[in-house]
Design a protein around this motif. Structure first.
Motif, PDB file in Angstrom:
ATOM      1  N   LYS A   1       9.785  10.949 -12.715  1.00 11.28           N
ATOM      2  CA  LYS A   1       9.702  10.583 -14.134  1.00 11.28           C
ATOM      3  C   LYS A   1      11.072  10.746 -14.810  1.00 11.28           C
ATOM      4  N   LYS A   2      11.774  11.814 -14.447  1.00  5.74           N
ATOM      5  CA  LYS A   2      13.111  12.035 -15.006  1.00  5.74           C
ATOM      6  C   LYS A   2      14.068  10.922 -14.586  1.00  5.74           C
ATOM      7  N   LEU A   3      13.984  10.534 -13.314  1.00  4.91           N
ATOM      8  CA  LEU A   3      14.831   9.453 -12.820  1.00  4.91           C
ATOM      9  C   LEU A   3      14.519   8.150 -13.545  1.00  4.91           C
ATOM     10  N   PHE A   4      13.230   7.904 -13.754  1.00  4.46           N
ATOM     11  CA  PHE A   4      12.803   6.684 -14.437  1.00  4.46           C
ATOM     12  C   PHE A   4      13.346   6.659 -15.875  1.00  4.46           C
ATOM     13  N   ASP A   5      13.244   7.798 -16.576  1.00  6.77           N
ATOM     14  CA  ASP A   5      13.723   7.868 -17.956  1.00  6.77           C
ATOM     15  C   ASP A   5      15.232   7.666 -18.021  1.00  6.77           C
ATOM     16  N   ALA A   6      15.951   8.287 -17.078  1.00 11.37           N
ATOM     17  CA  ALA A   6      17.416   8.145 -17.052  1.00 11.37           C
ATOM     18  C   ALA A   6      17.807   6.705 -16.766  1.00 11.37           C
ATOM     19  N   TYR A   7      17.085   6.083 -15.833  1.00 12.84           N
ATOM     20  CA  TYR A   7      17.372   4.703 -15.471  1.00 12.84           C
ATOM     21  C   TYR A   7      17.113   3.770 -16.656  1.00 12.84           C
ATOM     22  N   SER A   8      16.007   4.014 -17.338  1.00 12.51           N
ATOM     23  CA  SER A   8      15.650   3.177 -18.491  1.00 12.51           C
ATOM     24  C   SER A   8      16.676   3.328 -19.613  1.00 12.51           C
ATOM     25  N   ALA A   9      17.140   4.580 -19.795  1.00 20.52           N
ATOM     26  CA  ALA A   9      18.149   4.818 -20.830  1.00 20.52           C
ATOM     27  C   ALA A   9      19.452   4.116 -20.478  1.00 20.52           C
ATOM     28  N   ALA A  10      19.828   4.197 -19.209  1.00 25.36           N
ATOM     29  CA  ALA A  10      21.062   3.542 -18.768  1.00 25.36           C
ATOM     30  C   ALA A  10      20.967   2.034 -18.947  1.00 25.36           C
TER      31      ALA A  10
ATOM     32  N   HIS B   1       0.885  -0.429  -9.769  1.00 20.45           N
ATOM     33  CA  HIS B   1       0.056   0.750  -9.482  1.00 20.45           C
ATOM     34  C   HIS B   1       0.873   1.787  -8.702  1.00 20.45           C
ATOM     35  N   LEU B   2       1.695   1.310  -7.767  1.00 17.24           N
ATOM     36  CA  LEU B   2       2.547   2.222  -6.985  1.00 17.24           C
ATOM     37  C   LEU B   2       3.547   2.923  -7.901  1.00 17.24           C
ATOM     38  N   LEU B   3       4.111   2.163  -8.851  1.00 14.06           N
ATOM     39  CA  LEU B   3       5.072   2.750  -9.785  1.00 14.06           C
ATOM     40  C   LEU B   3       4.402   3.834 -10.623  1.00 14.06           C
ATOM     41  N   ASP B   4       3.184   3.545 -11.107  1.00 11.79           N
ATOM     42  CA  ASP B   4       2.457   4.531 -11.914  1.00 11.79           C
ATOM     43  C   ASP B   4       2.204   5.809 -11.120  1.00 11.79           C
ATOM     44  N   SER B   5       1.863   5.656  -9.845  1.00  8.87           N
ATOM     45  CA  SER B   5       1.589   6.837  -9.011  1.00  8.87           C
ATOM     46  C   SER B   5       2.866   7.645  -8.757  1.00  8.87           C
TER      47      SER B   5
ATOM     48  N   LEU C   1       5.386   7.841 -10.772  1.00 10.50           N
ATOM     49  CA  LEU C   1       5.816   8.474 -12.024  1.00 10.50           C
ATOM     50  C   LEU C   1       5.008   9.718 -12.369  1.00 10.50           C
ATOM     51  N   LYS C   2       3.965   9.991 -11.605  1.00 16.58           N
ATOM     52  CA  LYS C   2       3.202  11.222 -11.808  1.00 16.58           C
ATOM     53  C   LYS C   2       4.021  12.444 -11.360  1.00 16.58           C
ATOM     54  N   ASP C   3       4.990  12.175 -10.471  1.00 13.33           N
ATOM     55  CA  ASP C   3       5.887  13.231 -10.026  1.00 13.33           C
ATOM     56  C   ASP C   3       6.950  13.469 -11.107  1.00 13.33           C
ATOM     57  N   GLN C   4       7.155  14.731 -11.487  1.00 10.60           N
ATOM     58  CA  GLN C   4       8.044  15.051 -12.602  1.00 10.60           C
ATOM     59  C   GLN C   4       9.485  14.614 -12.345  1.00 10.60           C
ATOM     60  N   GLU C   5       9.964  14.800 -11.117  1.00 16.30           N
ATOM     61  CA  GLU C   5      11.349  14.409 -10.799  1.00 16.30           C
ATOM     62  C   GLU C   5      11.511  12.900 -10.868  1.00 16.30           C
TER      63      GLU C   5
ATOM     64  N   GLU D   1      14.026   6.632  -3.437  1.00 17.24           N
ATOM     65  CA  GLU D   1      14.533   5.321  -3.016  1.00 17.24           C
ATOM     66  C   GLU D   1      13.523   4.219  -3.317  1.00 17.24           C
ATOM     67  N   LYS D   2      12.239   4.513  -3.094  1.00 10.99           N
ATOM     68  CA  LYS D   2      11.191   3.550  -3.383  1.00 10.99           C
ATOM     69  C   LYS D   2      11.120   3.251  -4.876  1.00 10.99           C
ATOM     70  N   LEU D   3      11.315   4.309  -5.683  1.00 11.99           N
ATOM     71  CA  LEU D   3      11.295   4.148  -7.131  1.00 11.99           C
ATOM     72  C   LEU D   3      12.419   3.217  -7.584  1.00 11.99           C
ATOM     73  N   PHE D   4      13.648   3.451  -7.079  1.00  9.63           N
ATOM     74  CA  PHE D   4      14.780   2.607  -7.446  1.00  9.63           C
ATOM     75  C   PHE D   4      14.570   1.165  -6.985  1.00  9.63           C
ATOM     76  N   GLU D   5      13.937   1.012  -5.843  1.00  9.18           N
ATOM     77  CA  GLU D   5      13.674  -0.342  -5.336  1.00  9.18           C
ATOM     78  C   GLU D   5      12.748  -1.087  -6.304  1.00  9.18           C
ATOM     79  N   LEU D   6      11.753  -0.394  -6.806  1.00  2.33           N
ATOM     80  CA  LEU D   6      10.827  -1.020  -7.746  1.00  2.33           C
ATOM     81  C   LEU D   6      11.513  -1.312  -9.082  1.00  2.33           C
ATOM     82  N   LEU D   7      12.352  -0.388  -9.529  1.00  6.78           N
ATOM     83  CA  LEU D   7      13.030  -0.576 -10.813  1.00  6.78           C
ATOM     84  C   LEU D   7      13.998  -1.750 -10.771  1.00  6.78           C
TER      85      LEU D   7
END
Length: 322
Positions: free
Chosen positions: A34-43, A22-26, A28-32, A5-11
């Motif tokens: 990172k997958k959400l971030f890539d999917a969101y960016s692709a969308a 810095h929070l976003l970078d930290s 994205l160190k989590d693999q799951e 939820e925090k990741l989506f809020e930042l995105l």
């Protein structure tokens, strides 16, 4: 708030402060994540390449908002960006509202139809909600097709109501008719038949009840085996197609009637008169299955005259037949 939820809020925020970067970078160190971030960016990239959302994307969002699983499972990853797009695009927002209204109207129409059908029939086993209604086809273009299907379903109901004789609804054996009481029948055959009836294994039940009659013909309470056998025949006599176009197996109805008559003949001790009154009632049901309304009315009148346990039901049926 969990990390996703925090990741989506930042995105969704877009312009991030240094601390948020810095929070976003930290995160994205989590693999799951990172997958959400890539999917969101692709969308975001795909959607930005077109001016508007597709009807399928909007339709899937409507289903999600109505707690229905969407046809395209991957859409769940794009929901935050789709919602963001709706907030900035009046055309897509208007289409979303239209599809959502269409969904609500169809859902309400079907719910009302089910409720109305419950009040018109005593025994209903139909669900008129077509499977595709829950599978993502509720859109501006599929709505016309859906209405055609609903119209066809309504036509089937009306046709069934028109073609089915009125007395058929009174012939059915209802769940409220109650269970079986042993009446002192402790034979193995009878007890095994009760177990089979409980499991809805009526073929076995009929076989065991016939065995009881064959092996214990002189028992004082053998009349009750005939009574239960009559009920079992009536229970299996009814047939229908998805709860419509009811018909009755005439042979089973006739067999049930014969065993009720045998019940009345053998139950002559005066100890269990109420069983005979119930046998009158179910004899009337069997006669209705056979289309013999005049004889059925006579048996119903006997139930009422003797104030049997099913007197009120008998009155209701007589009133409905007149």
């Amino acid at each position: 708030m969990n990390t996703s939820e925090k990741l989506f809020e930042l995105l969704e925020k877009g312009n991030l402060s240094e601390d948020e970067k810095h929070l976003l970078d930290s995160l994205l160190k989590d693999q799951e994540n990172k997958k959400l971030f890539d999917a969101y960016s692709a969308a975001r990239t795909v959607t930005k390449s077109t001016s508007h959302l597709s009807t399928e994307e909007i339709t899937d969002l409507v289903l999600i908002k109505n707690n229905i699983e969407p046809e395209n499972k991957n859409i769940l990853k794009k929901v935050p960006f789709i919602e963001e797009h709706l907030r900035s695009c009046s055309k897509c927002e208007e289409e979303f509202k239209l599809i959502n209204i269409e969904y609500s109207e169809v859902d309400n129409y079907i719910s009302a139809g089910i409720e109305q059908n419950k009040t018109q029939t005593q025994k209903t086993h139909i669900n008129v909600m077509p499977p595709f209604v829950k599978k993502g086809f509720i859109s501006r273009y599929a709505f016309v097709s859906l209405i055609v299907v609903l119209f066809s379903a309504a036509t089937i109901y009306l046709l069934d109501d028109f073609l089915r004789p009125n007395y058929y609804r009174y012939a059915s054996i209802n769940e409220s008719d109650g269970g079986v009481v042993t009446r002192g029948r402790a034979t193995d055959e009878f007890q095994e038949s009760l177990k089979a009836i409980e499991e809805e294994n009526y073929t076995t039940a009929i076989s065991k009840l016939n065995d009881d009659i064959k092996n214990n013909p002189e028992d004082e309470t053998i009349f009750y085996t005939h009574y239960v056998l009559g009920l079992t025949y009536l229970e299996t006599a009814e047939d229908s197609f998805i709860g419509l176009f009811t018909s009755f197996d005439k042979d089973k109805a006739a067999s049930g009637l014969e065993h009720f008559r045998k019940t009345i003949e053998l139950n002559n001790s005066g100890k269990f008169n109420n069983v005979n009154f119930d046998a009158y009632f179910y004899s009337a049901k069997a006669l209705l299955m056979l289309g013999k309304l005049g004889e059925a009315k006579k048996y119903l009148s006997l139930v009422i005259e003797n104030k049997g346990g099913k007197m009120e039901e008998a009155k209701n049926i007589l009133n409905g037949l007149d």
